[in-house]
Design a protein around this motif. Structure first.
Motif, PDB file in Angstrom:
ATOM      1  N   ARG B 385       0.828  -1.203   0.000  1.00 54.21           N
ATOM      2  CA  ARG B 385       0.000   0.000   0.000  1.00 54.21           C
ATOM      3  C   ARG B 385       0.864   1.255   0.000  1.00 54.21           C
ATOM      4  O   ARG B 385       0.596   2.203  -0.736  1.00 54.21           O
ATOM      5  CB  ARG B 385      -0.936   0.015   1.208  1.00 54.21           C
ATOM      6  CG  ARG B 385      -1.766   1.316   1.275  1.00 54.21           C
ATOM      7  CD  ARG B 385      -2.647   1.401   2.513  1.00 54.21           C
ATOM      8  NE  ARG B 385      -3.721   0.424   2.485  1.00 54.21           N
ATOM      9  CZ  ARG B 385      -3.879  -0.538   3.379  1.00 54.21           C
ATOM     10  NH1 ARG B 385      -3.041  -0.653   4.390  1.00 54.21           N
ATOM     11  NH2 ARG B 385      -4.891  -1.379   3.291  1.00 54.21           N
ATOM     12  N   GLN B 386       1.927   1.248   0.803  1.00 54.23           N
ATOM     13  CA  GLN B 386       2.817   2.416   0.834  1.00 54.23           C
ATOM     14  C   GLN B 386       3.418   2.678  -0.544  1.00 54.23           C
ATOM     15  O   GLN B 386       3.501   3.827  -0.985  1.00 54.23           O
ATOM     16  CB  GLN B 386       3.944   2.186   1.856  1.00 54.23           C
ATOM     17  CG  GLN B 386       3.507   2.294   3.296  1.00 54.23           C
ATOM     18  CD  GLN B 386       4.659   1.979   4.238  1.00 54.23           C
ATOM     19  OE1 GLN B 386       5.137   0.855   4.292  1.00 54.23           O
ATOM     20  NE2 GLN B 386       5.124   2.977   4.958  1.00 54.23           N
ATOM     21  N   VAL B 387       3.834   1.612  -1.203  1.00 56.44           N
ATOM     22  CA  VAL B 387       4.429   1.792  -2.539  1.00 56.44           C
ATOM     23  C   VAL B 387       3.376   2.339  -3.503  1.00 56.44           C
ATOM     24  O   VAL B 387       3.633   3.295  -4.248  1.00 56.44           O
ATOM     25  CB  VAL B 387       5.001   0.458  -3.062  1.00 56.44           C
ATOM     26  CG1 VAL B 387       5.483   0.606  -4.512  1.00 56.44           C
ATOM     27  CG2 VAL B 387       6.143  -0.023  -2.169  1.00 56.44           C
ATOM     28  N   ARG B 388       2.180   1.779  -3.456  1.00 58.73           N
ATOM     29  CA  ARG B 388       1.129   2.233  -4.363  1.00 58.73           C
ATOM     30  C   ARG B 388       0.744   3.685  -4.077  1.00 58.73           C
ATOM     31  O   ARG B 388       0.605   4.495  -5.002  1.00 58.73           O
ATOM     32  CB  ARG B 388      -0.111   1.329  -4.235  1.00 58.73           C
ATOM     33  CG  ARG B 388       0.086  -0.054  -4.841  1.00 58.73           C
ATOM     34  CD  ARG B 388      -1.166  -0.910  -4.627  1.00 58.73           C
ATOM     35  NE  ARG B 388      -1.004  -2.275  -5.109  1.00 58.73           N
ATOM     36  CZ  ARG B 388      -1.248  -2.673  -6.357  1.00 58.73           C
ATOM     37  NH1 ARG B 388      -1.657  -1.807  -7.259  1.00 58.73           N
ATOM     38  NH2 ARG B 388      -1.080  -3.938  -6.700  1.00 58.73           N
ATOM     39  N   ASP B 389       0.579   4.025  -2.794  1.00 62.12           N
ATOM     40  CA  ASP B 389       0.192   5.399  -2.443  1.00 62.12           C
ATOM     41  C   ASP B 389       1.264   6.397  -2.883  1.00 62.12           C
ATOM     42  O   ASP B 389       0.965   7.501  -3.335  1.00 62.12           O
ATOM     43  CB  ASP B 389      -0.026   5.525  -0.929  1.00 62.12           C
ATOM     44  CG  ASP B 389      -1.316   4.848  -0.480  1.00 62.12           C
ATOM     45  OD1 ASP B 389      -2.086   4.414  -1.361  1.00 62.12           O
ATOM     46  OD2 ASP B 389      -1.544   4.745   0.741  1.00 62.12           O
ATOM     47  N   THR B 390       2.521   6.005  -2.701  1.00 64.73           N
ATOM     48  CA  THR B 390       3.605   6.913  -3.061  1.00 64.73           C
ATOM     49  C   THR B 390       3.701   7.072  -4.576  1.00 64.73           C
ATOM     50  O   THR B 390       4.018   8.156  -5.078  1.00 64.73           O
ATOM     51  CB  THR B 390       4.926   6.432  -2.444  1.00 64.73           C
ATOM     52  OG1 THR B 390       4.714   6.238  -1.042  1.00 64.73           O
ATOM     53  CG2 THR B 390       6.035   7.444  -2.631  1.00 64.73           C
ATOM     54  N   ALA B 391       3.410   6.008  -5.307  1.00 63.88           N
ATOM     55  CA  ALA B 391       3.360   6.127  -6.771  1.00 63.88           C
ATOM     56  C   ALA B 391       2.271   7.121  -7.154  1.00 63.88           C
ATOM     57  O   ALA B 391       2.456   7.947  -8.062  1.00 63.88           O
ATOM     58  CB  ALA B 391       3.100   4.764  -7.406  1.00 63.88           C
TER      59      ALA B 391
END
Lengths: 101, 468, 374
Positions: B385-391
């Motif tokens: 989720r962190q990776v997706r949100d940051t993208a």
């Protein structure tokens, strides 16, 4: 999780003794530290430096770094790459490593 | 051998003692090239022939004859005149072919005219909920301790994933007396359609009859269940595997879960050296750009074996030979070597069934691009989720992602999260993995101590750059 | 200026550009932040994360005052960021050290500080030279080779990568339009608005603020400004995470809140960000082990090199264009230290349309044309 095959090839048996967190375990000459610990039933090798969640070996081929332990006072050694030696003192590693050891 | 006994330069450095490295070192050394082979494991063989010189597994049937074939490669290398150093970790390679190697806590820099990187493959990341729990391992890990140490799983063992190695390991474990509660087959049904076009090549390949026999052997002794979602549950260690089948969700108590979704090139050393890589959309991984001799974009540096794209152990040996022939021809033009065309033909035969296997065992997107709180980066505990949100914040690539979230910054240096992070960014930004790219890697590709780094030679200018 | 897409286009998505964009958005402006791609040169991913005062300003006294202004504002600035994003950038100002490994190094250090503080117009602040015993009281793990140090209580540090992420999170929340992979090829001014031509099309804005690091050298002349730069390469070595052992930042060595130890501060002429000189890393490692012997067995997990943003005299440049009103340029090496100033002081000036000469006149690039008195 693991046991030794009942009929090993040309074997001297578990001839090496070492300690894990002070408890004596036996290993076969030629074992890696990780292999010896798994055979002895150790199911937690370290906790992570980030959240201190428990870890044990994942890859056993030197790429995942989840088998990091302290060997003879030196922290963060890859247990899956280090061969056992008579009298070795292994400690599971809790959280962040301490500088100086 | 310890680090201080090494020469300051060699004509050829081979990195990795699996089939590609052993075959390359053997061929080159026999042709008179001064060759050193560095391998970080206690013995040669790589992963496929792990423990080949000292395995305690006495019953040859357990590991199978394909495994024992590695003994020939190992003994030929031993007799070839190449210097073979085990316990030697190569942590740096630069475009000028300066090799940083560490042996028993001592680091050395070694110059060489030619390098053959034979760092092989590693298992594809398998980011599912709970994959960091003790008791969850790769299938390869179980195979490693079986080969090298004669260890067999006890307790309730479940395997999950797809790929030839999964079936091979299942057969080996069963022959060794292990009990497998279930094999969760994650190969999407639709893959059969994609694979069908490659079937003719596969039928001509050596995989065909061996593969069928293996499947029959395993299916006779262990239940195989198709699953499209797999989760590892447990508090401090694995206690249960939860999975979704066509008939709904199921739960099984478990002590050991072995995961496998094929193997991918172990690219860190070549990438850190600056070798050009590209995305392979069939094998879903980055691989070095190589020519027919496995030469890379960097002069004098070749990548052979599975490190140059997955083709399997026997193909790896042929690739090692081809790269070594090119090295010999450059270093010793007068030396006689085997005919490269013959080797290329053997290699072509070995590679024939690959496209079919790649298509059949391509892991489903849901197993490559996790969601929610599933950990993407094991070292820094960064979630999907962190990776997706940051993208979504505008972060376009893995290097900015690394700066923002620390994914890929831990000791594994992105090996266990790199492909996941690239694929997640690509999905989130509606881009492609090729466009998104990979982490920019730097030496040391394996950790070395500060004291080791401090011990290396320095020029006056290099000192002046720091001392003020 | 009706019809503009944006009130301001900020060029450069690093710390300077992101802090400026945040400050502009706080002033209620519509801001576009134009950035390059993932693999381009990016000093904000390579810095050492100090909020540093000691030794700043030798040769330009005003720089010391400007630095202290930001250092003093940093605590409040980090609180504001935390309120907006929930992210803690871990700003700490315990004071900082510059360690000397020989009497010669310590004398050189004392000499620099004396010359700095003897300058006319310099702001008063405390720095002291300490001997081994005095240093050891605060840094108990120093090695016997450390003969002494300079110490300044105003020095501090921050988690600069989290700062980078926090700024991007904050500008996103404030509605700044972030445009990655928008490398600016050309800037023209037509009909009272700036047109920024990029690989992904044109962006139009009423004002433009150049915060593109060394690339300002290329961009500034397009809007009648100048930014004479002198890029240099620095390398950093980072260890695995360790339990806390170091309470103060040292100019070449600091322990982050995550536990890793950063070691660095090399200077090379090279401008190739991909290259890495092992001998330089080795020298850094050697000095680190002499300073803190307990680090000898610690694992290095990463090294990197990055290109410093450096003007030709090392001091910041803040300027506004006379020929292209509404165009501004910001260049500085210390994007972390000066971050609070950029967000809270410079951005409001740009929003108002004019730099406040009482604060930033000494940093005009015009200084490069004044003959220094012999």
């Amino acid at each position: 999780m693991f046991k030794r095959l009942s009929k090993p090839r040309g074997e001297t048996g578990e001839a090496v003794s070492l300690k894990v967190d002070g408890k004596p375990i036996r290993a076969r000459a030629g074992d890696t530290v990780a292999g010896a610990m798994l055979a002895a039933g150790v199911d937690r090798f370290r906790t992570t430096p980030v959240t201190e969640s428990p870890r044990a070996p994942y890859c056993l081929m030197g790429v995942c770094f989840d088998c990091l332990v302290t060997i003879d006072g030196v922290g963060s050694r890859q247990a899956c790459l280090v061969p056992v030696r008579e009298g070795m003192a292994v400690e599971t590693q809790i959280g962040k490593r301490e500088a100086g050891r | 051998m310890n680090a201080s006994e090494l020469q300051s330069s060699y004509e050829l450095v081979v990195v990795g003692g699996g089939p590609a490295g052993l075959a390359a070192a053997t061929l080159a050394a026999k042709a008179g090239v001064q060759t050193v082979l560095f391998d970080e494991n206690p013995g040669v063989g790589g992963q496929i022939y792990r423990g080949i010189t000292n395995t305690p597994v006495a019953d040859r049937a357990i590991l199978g004859e394909d495994y024992w074939a590695g003994a020939v490669l190992a003994s030929e290398a031993e007799a070839s005149g190449a210097t073979i150093v085990n316990g030697a970790t190569v942590w740096s390679l630069d475009p000028n072919r300066l090799v940083g190697v560490s042996i028993a806590g001592q680091a050395r820099m070694v110059k060489t005219q030619r390098v053959i990187v034979a760092t092989g493959s590693m298992e594809r990341p398998f980011p599912i909920p709970g994959w960091t729990l003790p008791g969850v391992m790769t299938a390869g890990a179980a195979q490693t301790v079986l080969k090298a140490q004669g260890l067999v799983p006890t307790g309730r063992t479940i395997m999950a994933g797809c790929g030839p190695l999964l079936w091979l390991l299942a057969a080996q474990l069963l022959r060794a007396g292990a009990k497998i509660e279930a094999i969760l087959d994650t190969a999407p049904r639709i893959n059969w359609l994609k694979a069908a076009m490659h079937l003719p090549g596969f039928l001509l390949s050596p995989y065909w009859s061996k593969g069928l026999a293996l499947l029959r052997e395993v299916k006779a002794k262990a239940p195989v269940i198709a699953a499209h979602r797999v989760e590892a549950h447990g508090k401090d260690k694995l206690s249960e595997v939860v999975f979704a089948t066509g008939a709904g969700e199921r739960r099984m108590k478990a002590d050991l879960l072995l995961l496998h979704h094929g193997v991918v090139p172990n690219v860190n050393l070549a990438m850190a050296a600056g070798v050009a890589h590209r995305w392979n959309s069939r094998q879903l991984c980055f691989e070095p750009v190589v020519d027919a001799d496995f030469a890379t974009s960097l002069r004098g540096i070749a990548v052979a074996g599975d490190g140059a794209g997955i083709a399997g152990g026997t193909a790896a040996a042929e690739r090692g030979r081809i790269a070594a022939i090119a090295a010999v021809q450059a270093l010793r033009p007068a030396a006689s070597v085997m005919d490269v065309q013959t080797v290329r033909q053997s290699l072509a035969r070995e590679e024939m069934g690959r496209a079919f296997l790649d298509a059949l065992y391509q892991p489903a997107p849901s197993f490559r691009r996790p969601t929610g709180d599933t950990i993407a980066c094991r070292c820094e505990e960064v979630t999907a989720r962190q990776v997706r949100d940051t993208a979504d914040l505008g972060c376009e690539g893995p290097n900015q992602m690394k700066a923002f979230l620390r994914c890929g910054m831990g000791p594994c240096q992105g090996r266990l999260c790199g492909l996941t992070v690239t694929e997640l960014i690509a999905e989130q930004r509606r881009s492609t993995p090729d466009e998104v790219g990979y982490y920019r890697l730097r030496p040391p590709v394996k950790p070395i101590t500060l004291a080791e780094l401090a011990s290396l030679p320095k020029t006056e200018a290099e000192r002046k750059a720091v001392e003020r | 200026m009706a019809g503009n897409e944006y009130d301001v286009a900020v060029v450069g998505g690093g710390l300077v550009g992101a802090a400026t964009s945040w400050g502009l958005a706080r002033e209620g402006l519509r801001v576009a932040l134009l950035d390059e791609g993932d693999r381009d040169v990016r000093a904000s991913r390579g810095n050492f994360a100090l909020v540093w005062v000691q030794s700043k300003g030798l040769g330009l006294a005003a720089y010391a005052g400007w630095t202290i202004r930001s250092s003093d504002a940093w605590g409040g600035f980090s609180d504001l960021l935390k309120q907006e994003t929930g992210l803690d950038v871990c700003f700490q100002r315990p004071g900082g050290f510059h360690l000397a490994l020989s009497e010669t190094e310590l004398e050189a250090r004392a000499n620099v500080l004396k010359r700095l503080h003897d300058q006319p117009g310099i702001v008063e602040y405390k720095t002291e030279i300490l001997d081994h015993g005095q240093v050891a009281k605060m840094l108990p793990d120093i090695g016997p080779e450390v003969v002494g140090a300079s110490y300044c209580p105003l020095d501090g540090h921050v988690n600069s990568l989290r700062l980078f992420r926090t700024l991007h999170t904050a500008i996103n929340a404030r509605g700044v339009t972030y445009l990655p992979s928008h490398r600016v090829e050309n800037i023209t001014k037509e009909g009272g608005e700036f047109r920024l031509h990029t690989e992904k099309g044109e962006v139009r804005a009423g004002k433009v603020a150049l915060a593109a690091g060394n690339a300002n050298m290329r961009l500034a002349p397009m809007v009648g400004l100048e930014a004479p730069m002198r890029p240099e390469r620095g390398q950093i070595v980072v260890t695995e995470r360790l339990r806390p052992f170091l309470d103060y930042p040292v100019v070449t060595l600091r322990q982050t809140d995550e536990g890793t130890v950063m070691i660095g501060d090399s200077k090379e002429e090279s401008t190739d960000p991909r290259g890495l000189t092992i001998g330089v890393s080795s020298t850094e490692a050697e000095r680190a082990v002499r300073q803190f012997p307990l680090l000898a067995n610690v694992n290095v997990v990463r090294t990197w090199s990055a290109i410093r943003v450096m003007t030709q005299d090392g001091f910041p440049i803040y300027d506004e264009s006379e020929t292209h009103p509404g165009a501004f340029v910001l260049c500085c090496h210390s994007g972390v230290t000066l971050c609070a100033n950029h967000a809270l002081t410079v951005a409001p000036m740009i929003a108002r349309g004019a730099l406040d000469k009482s604060l930033v006149a000494p940093f005009s690039a015009r200084r490069f044309h004044v003959q220094a008195p012999q």
